[in-house]
Design a protein around this motif. Structure first.
Motif, PDB file in Angstrom:
ATOM      1  N   ASP A 248       0.810  -1.223   0.000  1.00  0.00           N
ATOM      2  CA  ASP A 248       0.000   0.000   0.000  1.00  0.00           C
ATOM      3  C   ASP A 248       0.839   1.266   0.000  1.00  0.00           C
ATOM      4  OD1 ASP A 248      -2.311  -1.490  -0.012  1.00  0.00           O
ATOM      5  OD2 ASP A 248      -2.959  -0.926   2.020  1.00  0.00           O
ATOM      6  N   VAL A 249       2.142   1.147   0.298  1.00  0.00           N
ATOM      7  CA  VAL A 249       3.013   2.325   0.329  1.00  0.00           C
ATOM      8  C   VAL A 249       4.177   2.219  -0.659  1.00  0.00           C
ATOM      9  CG1 VAL A 249       2.415   2.967   2.705  1.00  0.00           C
ATOM     10  CG2 VAL A 249       4.350   1.422   2.303  1.00  0.00           C
TER      11      VAL A 249
ATOM     12  N   ARG B 214      12.038  12.066  -5.383  1.00  0.00           N
ATOM     13  CA  ARG B 214      13.279  12.402  -4.693  1.00  0.00           C
ATOM     14  C   ARG B 214      14.371  11.373  -4.971  1.00  0.00           C
ATOM     15  NH1 ARG B 214      12.774  16.209  -0.839  1.00  0.00           N
ATOM     16  NH2 ARG B 214      14.247  15.244   0.579  1.00  0.00           N
ATOM     17  N   LEU B 215      14.117  10.465  -5.928  1.00  0.00           N
ATOM     18  CA  LEU B 215      15.085   9.452  -6.319  1.00  0.00           C
ATOM     19  C   LEU B 215      14.965   9.217  -7.814  1.00  0.00           C
ATOM     20  CD1 LEU B 215      15.981   6.089  -4.720  1.00  0.00           C
ATOM     21  CD2 LEU B 215      15.087   6.086  -7.025  1.00  0.00           C
TER      22      LEU B 215
ATOM     23  N   ALA C 217      14.040   2.660  -0.347  1.00  0.00           N
ATOM     24  CA  ALA C 217      14.385   1.243  -0.453  1.00  0.00           C
ATOM     25  C   ALA C 217      13.882   0.740  -1.798  1.00  0.00           C
ATOM     26  CB  ALA C 217      13.747   0.445   0.681  1.00  0.00           C
ATOM     27  N   LEU C 218      14.744   0.019  -2.494  1.00  0.00           N
ATOM     28  CA  LEU C 218      14.372  -0.579  -3.771  1.00  0.00           C
ATOM     29  C   LEU C 218      13.853  -1.993  -3.539  1.00  0.00           C
ATOM     30  CD1 LEU C 218      17.430   0.446  -6.000  1.00  0.00           C
ATOM     31  CD2 LEU C 218      15.219   1.591  -5.802  1.00  0.00           C
ATOM     32  N   VAL C 219      12.881  -2.383  -4.350  1.00  0.00           N
ATOM     33  CA  VAL C 219      12.289  -3.714  -4.268  1.00  0.00           C
ATOM     34  C   VAL C 219      12.532  -4.402  -5.606  1.00  0.00           C
ATOM     35  CG1 VAL C 219      10.151  -5.018  -3.936  1.00  0.00           C
ATOM     36  CG2 VAL C 219      10.511  -2.856  -2.696  1.00  0.00           C
ATOM     37  N   VAL C 220      13.015  -5.646  -5.547  1.00  0.00           N
ATOM     38  CA  VAL C 220      13.284  -6.378  -6.785  1.00  0.00           C
ATOM     39  C   VAL C 220      12.372  -7.587  -6.920  1.00  0.00           C
ATOM     40  CG1 VAL C 220      15.693  -5.646  -7.021  1.00  0.00           C
ATOM     41  CG2 VAL C 220      15.159  -7.721  -5.719  1.00  0.00           C
TER      42      VAL C 220
ATOM     43  N   PHE D 179      10.274   2.222  -2.157  1.00  0.00           N
ATOM     44  CA  PHE D 179       9.677   2.782  -0.953  1.00  0.00           C
ATOM     45  C   PHE D 179      10.347   4.126  -0.689  1.00  0.00           C
ATOM     46  CE2 PHE D 179       8.952  -1.772   0.186  1.00  0.00           C
ATOM     47  CZ  PHE D 179       7.579  -1.709   0.313  1.00  0.00           C
ATOM     48  N   SER D 180       9.565   5.090  -0.275  1.00  0.00           N
ATOM     49  CA  SER D 180      10.068   6.412   0.088  1.00  0.00           C
ATOM     50  C   SER D 180       9.570   6.751   1.482  1.00  0.00           C
ATOM     51  CB  SER D 180       9.560   7.457  -0.912  1.00  0.00           C
ATOM     52  OG  SER D 180       9.666   8.760  -0.374  1.00  0.00           O
TER      53      SER D 180
END
Length: 194
Positions: A38-39, A70-71, A149-152, A166-167
């Motif tokens: 959800d985020v 921001r990324l 955070a990056l999600v793979v 994720f921010s």
């Protein structure tokens, strides 16, 4: 050509026209017990923002402002991820440290000079994220001291592909409270004791 078809009329493109992008609809409000997805900015639902490694710092800043992010992922011409650059990287001490090492002016710095390179990027698995709650993501980001955070995920060939981001700022807005993840010089491996 068949007589059943009619040519359409052309018009000139007006100035100031932009283009449509697929919006991802995230819930306005979440709780720490809400699903982590959800985020997460899901890159299967919204286009990730990238820049080439030879872009200048001002160009990267302008892209972030215009896109509301921001990324930026730094990618080569084949869309291979070379690293990431954040607004903190642009406004923090990385440009100054780089100039102290090599000399020159701020305008001489490319984002490749101060980005976090691919080999130093720590990532979360989408399988873990799909089982997690917002509170788990917040705890992870606080533990490692990161704003993002990056999600793979894996593609059809079993190769990693960035699936989401994720921010801390986005999560904070959705929670209705600030998420403080003071940047610290720890690696994820140090945190989990490897």
């Amino acid at each position: 050509m068949s007589e059943n078809y009619n040519p359409m009329s052309y018009a000139y493109l007006e100035s100031g026209v932009t283009y449509r992008r697929p919006p991802q609809r995230l819930p306005d409000r979440v709780k720490l017990t809400s699903p982590a997805t959800d985020v997460m900015t899901d890159l299967t639902k919204v286009a990730g923002m990238t820049m080439g490694p030879c872009a200048g710092l001002d160009a990267a800043h302008q892209r972030m402002v215009a896109s509301g992010v921001r990324l930026l992922m730094v990618a080569d011409q084949q869309n291979n991820i070379l690293g990431i650059i954040t607004s903190t990287d642009l406004s923090g001490d990385r440009p100054l440290k780089y100039l102290q090492e090599v000399g020159g002016k701020r305008e001489d710095i490319f984002i490749r000079d101060i980005m976090t390179p691919q080999e130093k990027l720590e990532v979360l698995s989408i399988a873990d994220v799909e089982r997690a709650h917002v509170g788990d993501v917040v705890a992870t980001m606080k533990t490692v001291g990161r704003q993002h955070a990056l999600v793979v995920d894996t593609d059809a060939d079993g190769n990693q592909v960035i699936r989401g981001i994720f921010s801390a700022k986005q999560i904070g807005m959705q929670l209705g409270e600030s998420i403080d993840t003071i940047e610290i010089a720890k690696t994820f491996a140090e945190v989990v004791g490897r």
